[in-house]
Write a protein that holds these residues in place. Sequence first.
Motif, PDB file in Angstrom:
ATOM      1  N   TYR A   1      43.934  22.460  47.569  1.00  0.00           N
ATOM      2  CA  TYR A   1      43.195  22.290  48.817  1.00  0.00           C
ATOM      3  C   TYR A   1      44.132  22.045  49.997  1.00  0.00           C
ATOM      4  O   TYR A   1      43.895  22.531  51.109  1.00  0.00           O
ATOM      5  CB  TYR A   1      42.184  21.155  48.679  1.00  0.00           C
TER       6      TYR A   1
ATOM      7  N   LEU B   1      38.936  26.784  49.803  1.00  0.00           N
ATOM      8  CA  LEU B   1      38.348  25.491  50.157  1.00  0.00           C
ATOM      9  C   LEU B   1      36.895  25.385  49.710  1.00  0.00           C
ATOM     10  O   LEU B   1      36.410  24.284  49.414  1.00  0.00           O
ATOM     11  CB  LEU B   1      38.442  25.272  51.668  1.00  0.00           C
ATOM     12  N   SER B   2      36.204  26.523  49.654  1.00  0.00           N
ATOM     13  CA  SER B   2      34.799  26.516  49.233  1.00  0.00           C
ATOM     14  C   SER B   2      34.644  26.719  47.729  1.00  0.00           C
ATOM     15  O   SER B   2      33.526  26.906  47.250  1.00  0.00           O
ATOM     16  CB  SER B   2      34.034  27.608  49.983  1.00  0.00           C
ATOM     17  N   VAL B   3      35.757  26.696  47.008  1.00  0.00           N
ATOM     18  CA  VAL B   3      35.775  26.912  45.558  1.00  0.00           C
ATOM     19  C   VAL B   3      35.102  28.240  45.203  1.00  0.00           C
ATOM     20  O   VAL B   3      34.334  28.334  44.238  1.00  0.00           O
ATOM     21  CB  VAL B   3      35.114  25.734  44.802  1.00  0.00           C
TER      22      VAL B   3
END
Length: 440
Positions: free
Chosen positions: A252, A54-56
């Motif tokens: 995601y 989710l935070s790449v």
Amino acid sequence: MSIVDPGNIECDLQSGALAGFKVPRILLWLMVELAIIGVDMQEVIGSAIAINLLSVGRIPLWGGVLITIADTLIFLFLDKYGLRKLEAFFGFLITIMALTFGYEYVTVKPSQTQVLQGMFLPSCSGCRTPQIIQAVAIVGAVITPHNIYLHSALVKSRQVDRANKQEVQEANKYFFIDSCIALFVSFIINIFVISVFAEAFFEKTNKQVVAVCKNSSSAHAHLFPDDNSTLTVDIYKGGVVLGCYFGPAALYIWAVGILAAGHSSTMTGTYSGQFVMEGFLNLKWSRFARVSLTRSIAIIPALLIAVFQDVEHLTGMNDFLNVLQSLQLPFALIPILTFTSLRPVMSEFANGLGWRIIGGIVVLVICFINMYFVVVYVQGLGHVALYVVAAVVSVAYLSFVFYLGWQCFIALGMSFLDCGHTVSVSKVLLTKETTSGCTK
């Protein structure tokens, strides 16, 4: 679980105290605690991976592991509002899982014919050790041992007049419906995940995946070797591959589903841990102490692997923990079947002949699957020292399963097996009486 008499639930919770034997009781408690800690480790691993996706990648895996400490604070915040609020939050998490994994299912559009065929006519031609391990792991992943105790124990939270037989029967009916709905939703979610990866990625090569990831400008193409070897995925690479083939939204949404799954497992593990500790040891801890203990034990190995190893080792640990769950199943199923079949404990709510036969077959099938896995796993170790260690552990494991099965068959009515001992069970105290000779 559906045929447990709520009026005698305390006896069910003390299933470890089989006929008052102290050693089996402690061993059963340790096995269930091992399963609970294993699930909590999976929650830590899954949540850390979800946060990283989710935070790449901005939050490293070890950072995600540390963030999972906050899960305990969320749990304790909700806990003070009562069990019903927690159950509602748990239902919310399950809904998120159903929606997110359902989205992946609709996006990938697997063949419905093949899905139905796989459900009702399963086959595995050319299966080897990896496929066998996966088959065993899926049993433990879907049917977690400690949740069998949890489902039974949650009956205590329902307001039922235990002295009223008709009311108890009605309560059992609704408990049965409740369990069926929960298991059906779980079944559907598992179908979503298996079908998505079977349709989209079965027999794909790494070279194909790398090409697609590069075309989609994915930053994760380096995760896969650029060769013609068969693609292998885990919960981390699975999200990456979904993002490459079906867009960033798929990645995601997958991560959100994994995060929801992790939080729900924290709740069930904490509650079941509290109940089994009360039942096996007559020891009451606060939920804060329970969740702190299991999370402290679970977070250490996960953090070490996240810091010093890569994501493949972390997800590989997840696969091993699934197999561990399957190996723990006999230590939940056999005591439950034993006690629900004892008329002195269950009175008129004891299992009938049909339920005894069905339950006995289920337990035997699971035990034989686990025994087969043990043999296959030991053969694949390839080192003499490991052979010796695995052999000792396997003998101890199978001996304890055999002992529990022996006691279970006696409870099911096979009194000719009761050579030298008879089991006397009361609703207040479980004791062992020794007699000379075999029971006739």
